[in-house]
Design an enzyme around this catalytic site. Structure first.
Site, PDB file in Angstrom:
ATOM      1  N   HIS A  18      18.539   2.691  -3.623  1.00  0.00           N
ATOM      2  CA  HIS A  18      17.097   2.622  -3.870  1.00  0.00           C
ATOM      3  C   HIS A  18      16.494   1.839  -2.711  1.00  0.00           C
ATOM      4  O   HIS A  18      16.613   0.615  -2.625  1.00  0.00           O
ATOM      5  CB  HIS A  18      16.836   1.926  -5.205  1.00  0.00           C
ATOM      6  CG  HIS A  18      15.427   2.048  -5.688  1.00  0.00           C
ATOM      7  ND1 HIS A  18      14.918   3.221  -6.194  1.00  0.00           N
ATOM      8  CD2 HIS A  18      14.404   1.146  -5.745  1.00  0.00           C
ATOM      9  CE1 HIS A  18      13.662   3.039  -6.557  1.00  0.00           C
ATOM     10  NE2 HIS A  18      13.329   1.792  -6.268  1.00  0.00           N
ATOM     11  N   LYS A 164       6.422   8.506  -7.030  1.00  0.00           N
ATOM     12  CA  LYS A 164       6.027   7.510  -6.047  1.00  0.00           C
ATOM     13  C   LYS A 164       7.111   7.409  -4.993  1.00  0.00           C
ATOM     14  O   LYS A 164       8.294   7.474  -5.310  1.00  0.00           O
ATOM     15  CB  LYS A 164       5.812   6.150  -6.711  1.00  0.00           C
ATOM     16  CG  LYS A 164       5.206   5.113  -5.781  1.00  0.00           C
ATOM     17  CD  LYS A 164       4.789   3.855  -6.534  1.00  0.00           C
ATOM     18  CE  LYS A 164       5.962   2.942  -6.765  1.00  0.00           C
ATOM     19  NZ  LYS A 164       5.554   1.630  -7.312  1.00  0.00           N
ATOM     20  N   LYS A 166       8.719   5.152  -1.832  1.00  0.00           N
ATOM     21  CA  LYS A 166       8.819   3.858  -1.176  1.00  0.00           C
ATOM     22  C   LYS A 166       8.847   4.087   0.333  1.00  0.00           C
ATOM     23  O   LYS A 166       9.738   4.776   0.847  1.00  0.00           O
ATOM     24  CB  LYS A 166      10.095   3.131  -1.609  1.00  0.00           C
ATOM     25  CG  LYS A 166      10.120   2.746  -3.076  1.00  0.00           C
ATOM     26  CD  LYS A 166       9.247   1.555  -3.342  1.00  0.00           C
ATOM     27  CE  LYS A 166       9.434   1.033  -4.754  1.00  0.00           C
ATOM     28  NZ  LYS A 166       8.593  -0.149  -5.042  1.00  0.00           N
ATOM     29  N   ASP A 195       4.218   3.536  -2.113  1.00  0.00           N
ATOM     30  CA  ASP A 195       4.279   2.077  -2.147  1.00  0.00           C
ATOM     31  C   ASP A 195       4.757   1.606  -0.784  1.00  0.00           C
ATOM     32  O   ASP A 195       5.902   1.849  -0.401  1.00  0.00           O
ATOM     33  CB  ASP A 195       5.228   1.609  -3.245  1.00  0.00           C
ATOM     34  CG  ASP A 195       5.274   0.088  -3.373  1.00  0.00           C
ATOM     35  OD1 ASP A 195       4.556  -0.598  -2.625  1.00  0.00           O
ATOM     36  OD2 ASP A 195       6.034  -0.406  -4.226  1.00  0.00           O
ATOM     37  N   GLU A 221      -0.118   1.850  -2.731  1.00  0.00           N
ATOM     38  CA  GLU A 221       0.210   0.568  -3.361  1.00  0.00           C
ATOM     39  C   GLU A 221       0.536  -0.500  -2.312  1.00  0.00           C
ATOM     40  O   GLU A 221       1.362  -0.281  -1.431  1.00  0.00           O
ATOM     41  CB  GLU A 221       1.408   0.752  -4.294  1.00  0.00           C
ATOM     42  CG  GLU A 221       1.839  -0.520  -5.009  1.00  0.00           C
ATOM     43  CD  GLU A 221       2.957  -0.267  -5.991  1.00  0.00           C
ATOM     44  OE1 GLU A 221       3.546  -1.258  -6.471  1.00  0.00           O
ATOM     45  OE2 GLU A 221       3.261   0.905  -6.286  1.00  0.00           O
ATOM     46  N   ASP A 246      -0.414  -4.989  -5.926  1.00  0.00           N
ATOM     47  CA  ASP A 246       0.825  -5.211  -6.664  1.00  0.00           C
ATOM     48  C   ASP A 246       1.302  -6.648  -6.464  1.00  0.00           C
ATOM     49  O   ASP A 246       1.001  -7.533  -7.262  1.00  0.00           O
ATOM     50  CB  ASP A 246       1.890  -4.210  -6.229  1.00  0.00           C
ATOM     51  CG  ASP A 246       3.237  -4.443  -6.909  1.00  0.00           C
ATOM     52  OD1 ASP A 246       3.281  -5.208  -7.893  1.00  0.00           O
ATOM     53  OD2 ASP A 246       4.244  -3.877  -6.464  1.00  0.00           O
ATOM     54  N   LYS A 270       2.543  -6.208 -13.896  1.00  0.00           N
ATOM     55  CA  LYS A 270       3.967  -6.435 -14.143  1.00  0.00           C
ATOM     56  C   LYS A 270       4.095  -7.688 -14.995  1.00  0.00           C
ATOM     57  O   LYS A 270       3.547  -8.736 -14.636  1.00  0.00           O
ATOM     58  CB  LYS A 270       4.721  -6.604 -12.821  1.00  0.00           C
ATOM     59  CG  LYS A 270       4.728  -5.347 -11.967  1.00  0.00           C
ATOM     60  CD  LYS A 270       5.492  -5.548 -10.672  1.00  0.00           C
ATOM     61  CE  LYS A 270       5.564  -4.264  -9.874  1.00  0.00           C
ATOM     62  NZ  LYS A 270       6.264  -4.453  -8.574  1.00  0.00           N
ATOM     63  N   GLU A 324       5.477   2.879 -14.635  1.00  0.00           N
ATOM     64  CA  GLU A 324       6.657   3.060 -13.792  1.00  0.00           C
ATOM     65  C   GLU A 324       7.891   2.535 -14.511  1.00  0.00           C
ATOM     66  O   GLU A 324       8.812   2.004 -13.893  1.00  0.00           O
ATOM     67  CB  GLU A 324       6.429   2.295 -12.479  1.00  0.00           C
ATOM     68  CG  GLU A 324       7.395   2.634 -11.367  1.00  0.00           C
ATOM     69  CD  GLU A 324       7.075   1.881 -10.088  1.00  0.00           C
ATOM     70  OE1 GLU A 324       7.988   1.731  -9.261  1.00  0.00           O
ATOM     71  OE2 GLU A 324       5.923   1.439  -9.921  1.00  0.00           O
TER      72      GLU A 324
END
Length: 371
Positions: A18, A164, A166, A195, A221, A246, A270, A324
């Site tokens: 990831h 989304k 990254k 993001d 983001e 964020d 979050k 998410e």
């Protein structure tokens, strides 16, 4: 009053690498907190972070050390009957910072309270408005063809139809071309967001966001550094595509400051970054009053933190950009006796008392970090 507080580190490999701008994850460390009340009722919380100290100021190891050294003795020293609000006030007065640790403890205390009342945790937070939450999937392999294939598989399985990406770890143009190629491959009906994980300068933001906006991307983001809220505000005013805060959001105080400047179109809420479920709900209220849309974010928590977030997000008046909450799906092992229910592109919020999940403590014992 409380009988015991236990903090457990659980290392679980991810189903694939990831990749973020700050790190590449191949294992996620869950920080689990088990609080047992004097009457034997058990509450669970989670304080999971992303990439150790690559992402933020708290790491799994520091969270565990601080809970064991400061939070647990404080809770166990309480000799009179305090309600949850009074207990949390005592914690705030006695311990500075440590938002992730505070969130885990707060979640466990609210789980106990909701179980005592025989209510789902969402009802303790004011009452849910929805029983299901839309859940997007993050494409973060870094390989365009792999990401396209992964997205098409998710759509076919009816697990996710919003994605989304990254970006920010590669050259700007490489990342922009990667995103737009995926958008073209998936078509106009599929929502694509990015993001940047605070990786771009203001000039890079202007160059990159313009191309992404022209390419049909729906959301950008945290494109710039956390402290550059003035830059975030200028980007929000300059572009039609939604700009989302964020990492700049660290709880109600920061939400208020960002709202005053209208420095974002969307807030990524979050629960851990906010410092707790209650504080996350306060962030949502500030956003509502300021006319800012909401998105339910994640720290890639396991099922405990994910479902705690879901209970909080289910109470929000609006979730214009969905959630998410896919963290458990990124892990190769489950720590619940019955996995969370994902179906038709949504996560089902449990109806049972407390968090509404059953922890597999034998599995946790197998996976827990021994050293």
């Amino acid at each position: 009053m409380y009988k015991s507080v236990e903090t457990i580190l659980v290392d679980i490999p991810t189903i694939r690498p990831h990749k973020l701008s700050v790190t590449t994850m191949q294992t996620q460390t869950l920080v689990l907190v088990k609080v047992t009340a004097e009457n034997g009722v058990v509450g669970w919380g989670e304080a999971t972070t992303i990439g150790g100290l690559n992402y933020g100021e708290e790491s799994p190891e520091s969270v565990k050390a601080n809970i064991d050294t400061y939070f647990a003795p404080l809770l166990l020293s309480i000799k009179k009957s305090l309600n949850v609000a009074q207990t949390l006030t005592l914690i705030r007065k006695s311990i500075n910072g440590n938002r992730f640790a505070k969130c885990a403890i707060q979640t466990a205390l609210l789980d106990i309270q909701a179980k005592k009342l025989n209510l789902p945790l969402s009802e303790v937070l004011g009452g849910r408005l929805r029983d299901r939450l839309p859940v997007l999937w993050t494409l973060a392999s870094g390989d365009t063809d792999k990401d396209i294939a992964e997205a098409k598989k998710m759509i076919e399985l009816k697990r996710h139809n919003i994605f989304k990406l990254k970006i920010g770890s590669n050259a700007l143009q490489h990342d922009v071309d990667h995103v737009i190629a995926i958008k073209k491959a998936l078509g106009t009906d599929i929502s694509i967001r990015v993001d940047v994980n605070r990786a771009w300068s203001e000039l890079e933001c202007i160059q990159g966001i313009q191309q992404l906006q022209d390419g049909g991307i729906d959301l950008i983001e945290q494109p710039c550094a956390i402290e550059q809220t003035n830059v975030l505000g200028r980007l929000t005013q300059r572009f039609d595509v939604a700009i989302m805060a964020d990492e700049a959001l660290t709880g109600p105080d920061s939400a208020y400051r960002l709202a005053q400047q209208h420095a974002a179109d969307v807030f990524a809420v979050k629960v851990e970054q906010s410092g707790g479920l209650i504080e996350a709900c306060e962030v949502a209220k500030i956003a509502k009053l300021a006319g800012i849309d909401l998105y339910g974010g994640t720290m890639l928590e396991g099922p405990i933190g994910t479902i705690a977030s879901a209970h909080a997000f289910s109470t929000f008046d609006s979730l214009a950009f969905g959630t998410e909450l896919f963290g458990p799906l990124l892990l190769t092992e489950d720590i619940l006796k019955t996995p969370l229910q994902y179906e038709n592109f949504e996560l089902v919020v449990p109806q049972a008392a407390g968090l509404g999940i059953e922890i597999d403590e034998d599995k946790i014992e197998q996976l827990r970090r021994k050293a």
